[in-house]
Design an enzyme around this catalytic site. Structure first.
Site, PDB file in Angstrom:
ATOM      1  N   LYS A 137       0.852  -1.192   0.000  1.00  0.00           N
ATOM      2  CA  LYS A 137       0.000   0.000   0.000  1.00  0.00           C
ATOM      3  C   LYS A 137       0.890   1.245   0.000  1.00  0.00           C
ATOM      4  O   LYS A 137       1.938   1.259   0.661  1.00  0.00           O
ATOM      5  CB  LYS A 137      -0.898  -0.025   1.250  1.00  0.00           C
ATOM      6  CG  LYS A 137      -1.957   1.068   1.304  1.00  0.00           C
ATOM      7  CD  LYS A 137      -2.856   0.891   2.526  1.00  0.00           C
ATOM      8  CE  LYS A 137      -3.932   1.956   2.604  1.00  0.00           C
ATOM      9  NZ  LYS A 137      -4.824   1.775   3.776  1.00  0.00           N
ATOM     10  N   SER A 185      -9.806   1.864   2.755  1.00  0.00           N
ATOM     11  CA  SER A 185      -8.924   2.594   1.873  1.00  0.00           C
ATOM     12  C   SER A 185      -7.889   1.719   1.150  1.00  0.00           C
ATOM     13  O   SER A 185      -7.306   2.177   0.164  1.00  0.00           O
ATOM     14  CB  SER A 185      -8.188   3.675   2.681  1.00  0.00           C
ATOM     15  OG  SER A 185      -7.331   3.076   3.642  1.00  0.00           O
ATOM     16  N   SER A 219      -9.932  -0.413   7.030  1.00  0.00           N
ATOM     17  CA  SER A 219      -9.368  -0.339   5.674  1.00  0.00           C
ATOM     18  C   SER A 219      -8.664  -1.582   5.145  1.00  0.00           C
ATOM     19  O   SER A 219      -8.311  -1.631   3.969  1.00  0.00           O
ATOM     20  CB  SER A 219      -8.408   0.839   5.580  1.00  0.00           C
ATOM     21  OG  SER A 219      -9.165   2.003   5.420  1.00  0.00           O
TER      22      SER A 219
HETATM   23  N1  GLN Z   1     -13.292   4.238   6.328  1.00  0.00           N
HETATM   24  C1  GLN Z   1     -12.585   4.606   7.510  1.00  0.00           C
HETATM   25  C2  GLN Z   1     -12.138   6.049   7.412  1.00  0.00           C
HETATM   26  O1  GLN Z   1     -12.386   6.625   6.428  1.00  0.00           O
HETATM   27  C3  GLN Z   1     -11.424   3.692   7.747  1.00  0.00           C
HETATM   28  C4  GLN Z   1     -10.182   4.076   7.033  1.00  0.00           C
HETATM   29  C5  GLN Z   1      -8.991   3.247   7.429  1.00  0.00           C
HETATM   30  O2  GLN Z   1      -9.105   2.217   8.089  1.00  0.00           O
HETATM   31  N2  GLN Z   1      -7.825   3.711   7.049  1.00  0.00           N
HETATM   32  O3  GLN Z   1     -11.569   6.587   8.287  1.00  0.00           O
END
Ligand code: GLN
Length: 450
Positions: free
Chosen positions: A56, A131, A155
């Site tokens: 990532k 994400s 995410s």
């Molecule tokens: N969807 C969540 C957010 O927008 C989780 C994102 C994540 O785990 N990086 O914060």
């Protein structure tokens, strides 16, 4: 595509062949947008040789560009390897391509990346989740052997569920965050996205362990899991009833299906309610944005990446940040700055910290009577592109994942079934702190019976 387990048995020539084959496949599937800067990226990958693992774009690989898929970090080159990368290299694994993500890991669809969107490989009209959408897409599409993602509020688990692969978030502190671009430091955790539970355990074993370079790394004994993985061991699993009730019918049915499968496999299934459920989203979006507003203040045009043109220093900060951050990141920094400001600090931030403690306690108490909890990953399967209209709806769909980060627990998402549109629906298994082995054993049992 072979498994990570099989790849670990390859000789040198086999690994070289595998890398070649993978490069071809990545090129042939560039429409998916799973990797960013496709060509340079795969060429760059040859700097490190070993079993290829997709990374990532918020995890540092020395001499590679790292951008968190933001305009503001364009041109920035990582000066050192993240600890997880060092650990991989020492075991014959090598970073291979950077994967797409929501800008600074803020989002649930991978639509906010500076590089454009990633498609869901199960149906290209749908989002891959986020994400870590690029990592999940690459693994599910067979253009990565395995990948690393990061999970601050879901995410790893949610994109794995949307794309139909396995996503594992270890206990907070288990995997070093050294070299991970911080979003919300008290919630962020790196973890594997793989095609099987066994591969998740293998990759987890490689990247986990105490690291003195991360002050939040837990100095507790680490015991490897893959060699002890046991799908036949029987456990006490509690279905979190009040969470399941809120999900769409197809998700609800899938969770009951998972519960039945686990019961048939010999596990003891009970039902519990989590009293803290209704506080999770609010607490998470206060704490995550507060920490993000502090963490992202370092991107000022002086030290990292891109600099905006301006006449004075103050104007340079403003132009750099105004041009460099996307809308969602700006929204969250504003929200985070607001909840930390004097006058609102007690009303929001302190209250959210109290809610966080309450949530941890609630998990602790239900996990006294069970080895693990079973609940959905998301209230529904993947969205269609453009379906999510406002940020609040996206925030609310994180209901099943964020509380796990607030409590720092290990959790995994495992595919259970497909819906009428051919999209995947997964179940989430949550364990007590440091209870990775139990979580992986149960996930392995569920994987076998689904
Ligand atoms: N969807 C969540 C957010 O927008 C989780 C994102 C994540 O785990 N990086 O914060």
């Amino acid at each position: 595509m072979i498994s990570l387990k099989e790849a670990l048995k390859l000789d040198n020539n086999g690994v070289v062949e595998l890398r070649k084959e993978l490069k071809e496949k990545i090129k042939a599937n560039s429409h998916l947008g799973a990797y960013i800067e496709q060509l340079t990226n795969t060429e760059l990958s040859d700097e490190y040789s070993g079993i290829p693992i997709a990374i990532k774009d918020n995890i540092q690989v020395k001499n590679w560009s790292i951008t968190s898929c933001s305009k503001i970090l364009q041109g920035y080159i990582a000066p050192y390897n993240a600890t997880v990368i060092e650990k991989m290299l020492s075991r014959g694994l090598a970073p291979f391509g950077r994967t797409n993500m929501d800008e600074f890991a803020m989002g649930s669809t991978t639509e906010s990346s500076f590089y454009g969107k990633t498609l869901n490989p199960l149906d290209n009209a749908y989002v891959p989740g986020g994400s870590s959408g690029g990592s999940a897409c690459a693994v599910s599409a067979g253009i990565a052997l395995a990948a690393l993602g990061s999970d601050t509020g879901g995410s790893i688990r949610q994109p794995a569920a949307f794309c139909g692969c396995v996503g594992f978030k270890p206990s907070y502190g288990r995997v070093s965050r050294y070299g991970l671009a911080a979003y919300s430091s008290s919630l962020d955790q790196i973890g594997p996205i793989t095609r099987s539970v066994e591969d998740a355990a293998i990759l987890y074993d490689i990247i986990a362990g105490y690291d003195e370079r991360d002050t939040t790394s837990a100095n507790v004994e680490f015991v490897s899991t893959a060699d002890k993985l046991d799908a036949n061991k029987k456990y006490k699993i509690a279905l979190v009833k009040n969470y399941t009730d809120e999900a769409s019918d197809e998700v609800k049915n899938s969770i009951y299906l998972a519960a039945n499968k686990l019961k048939e496999a010999g596990h003891e299934i009970s039902e519990v309610s989590l009293s803290s459920a209704k506080y999770a989203i609010a607490a998470y979006y206060i704490i995550a944005t507060a920490e993000a507003s502090a963490n992202l203040s370092r991107y000022d045009g002086v030290r990292y990446g891109r600099r905006g043109e301006a006449e004075s220093l103050g104007a340079m900060y403003a132009t750099t940040r105004g041009e460099g951050f996307g809308a969602e990141v700006q929204r969250r920094m504003l929200l985070g700055t607001f909840v930390l400001s004097s006058g609102y600090y007690d009303a929001y931030y302190i209250k959210a910290q109290k809610a966080r403690a309450f949530i941890s306690k609630a998990y602790e108490s239900v996990l006294e009577g069970a080895d693990a909890l079973l609940m959905p990953v998301a209230p529904h399967a993947a969205y269609k592109f453009g379906e999510l209209k406002d940020p609040l709806t996206a925030y609310l769909s994180d209901v099943y994942t964020v509380s796990v980060n607030l409590a720092g627990l290990p959790a995994i998402s495992v595919p259970v079934t497909k819906n009428a549109d051919g999209l995947n629906i997964s179940a989430q298994i949550i364990g007590a702190q440091w209870g990775e082995q139990k979580v992986l054993d149960i996930a392995s049992s569920l994987e076998r019976s689904c």
